[in-house]
Design a protein around this motif. Sequence first.
Motif, short mmCIF file in Angstrom:
data_model
loop_
_atom_site.label_atom_id
_atom_site.label_comp_id
_atom_site.label_asym_id
_atom_site.label_seq_id
_atom_site.Cartn_x
_atom_site.Cartn_y
_atom_site.Cartn_z
N GLU A 184 9.77 6.34 -6.83
CA GLU A 184 8.94 7.16 -7.61
C GLU A 184 7.73 7.59 -7.02
O GLU A 184 7.61 8.73 -7.09
CB GLU A 184 8.69 6.33 -8.76
N ALA A 185 7.35 6.98 -6.14
CA ALA A 185 6.02 7.21 -5.45
C ALA A 185 6.31 8.25 -4.48
O ALA A 185 5.69 9.34 -4.13
CB ALA A 185 5.23 6.10 -4.72
N ALA A 186 7.63 8.15 -3.50
CA ALA A 186 8.12 9.17 -2.78
C ALA A 186 8.56 10.26 -3.36
O ALA A 186 8.16 11.46 -2.96
CB ALA A 186 9.29 8.28 -1.85
N LYS A 187 8.97 10.18 -4.50
CA LYS A 187 9.61 11.47 -5.15
C LYS A 187 8.22 12.13 -5.70
O LYS A 187 8.25 13.43 -5.67
CB LYS A 187 10.22 10.99 -6.32
N ALA A 188 7.33 11.76 -6.01
CA ALA A 188 6.15 12.16 -6.71
C ALA A 188 5.34 13.01 -5.36
O ALA A 188 4.59 13.96 -5.60
CB ALA A 188 5.23 11.42 -7.31
N GLU A 197 13.69 -9.73 -8.89
CA GLU A 197 13.28 -8.70 -9.81
C GLU A 197 12.07 -7.99 -9.25
O GLU A 197 11.77 -7.05 -9.38
CB GLU A 197 12.85 -9.52 -11.21
N ALA A 198 11.34 -8.71 -8.55
CA ALA A 198 10.10 -8.02 -7.90
C ALA A 198 10.57 -7.01 -6.85
O ALA A 198 9.78 -6.15 -6.80
CB ALA A 198 8.87 -9.19 -7.38
N THR A 199 11.57 -7.44 -6.20
CA THR A 199 11.92 -6.59 -5.05
C THR A 199 12.59 -5.25 -5.65
O THR A 199 12.23 -4.15 -4.97
CB THR A 199 12.95 -7.33 -4.11
N GLU A 200 13.33 -5.36 -6.73
CA GLU A 200 13.82 -4.01 -7.39
C GLU A 200 12.61 -3.06 -8.27
O GLU A 200 12.79 -2.18 -7.76
CB GLU A 200 14.67 -4.62 -8.29
N ALA A 201 11.87 -3.91 -8.63
CA ALA A 201 10.61 -3.28 -9.38
C ALA A 201 9.72 -2.40 -8.08
O ALA A 201 9.47 -1.51 -8.37
CB ALA A 201 9.52 -4.03 -9.98
N ALA A 202 9.56 -3.07 -6.80
CA ALA A 202 8.92 -2.45 -5.73
C ALA A 202 9.76 -1.28 -5.21
O ALA A 202 9.20 -0.09 -5.08
CB ALA A 202 8.60 -3.58 -4.75
N ARG A 203 11.07 -1.57 -5.07
CA ARG A 203 12.10 -0.32 -4.73
C ARG A 203 11.71 0.84 -5.77
O ARG A 203 11.73 1.94 -5.29
CB ARG A 203 13.20 -0.79 -4.51
#
Length: 139
Positions: free
Chosen positions: A102-106, A91-97
Amino acid sequence: MLIASLLPLLERYSLGFDLVAGPDETVTLTVIPRNAEGKTHSLETGETRPISLTATASEIDDELARGAGGALGQLITTRKTLADQIAQQREATEAARAASAEAAKAKSAAAPSKQPSPATPAPNALPAEATSDEPASLW
């Protein structure tokens, strides 16, 4: 006793059993965890490793009677804890991905596109006074 001892595993897995009679009145009980019906996550290799007990029938009964305090109970508790840790890590890995995407898109949306200015020559371009039939001078 057997089913009560295995209830913690039944919460997460479907279980298969194998009983084999051995020499000197020993018995080998093998519990095989499988993916439970309706569960969407895939099991790790360590989670599906069979649990085997080899002893006399009365020794196995005594061990199972200890419940959570016995060797089988402790092994089941340890596996359940490890499986929960693996699930939390997934779950933590998926959240980090997702956060990284999102950060890269922004960042790409916010960054202005860099167009080379017409006054700045390309890095490997010939000087304006050079012609194609003579080599460029360094002086």
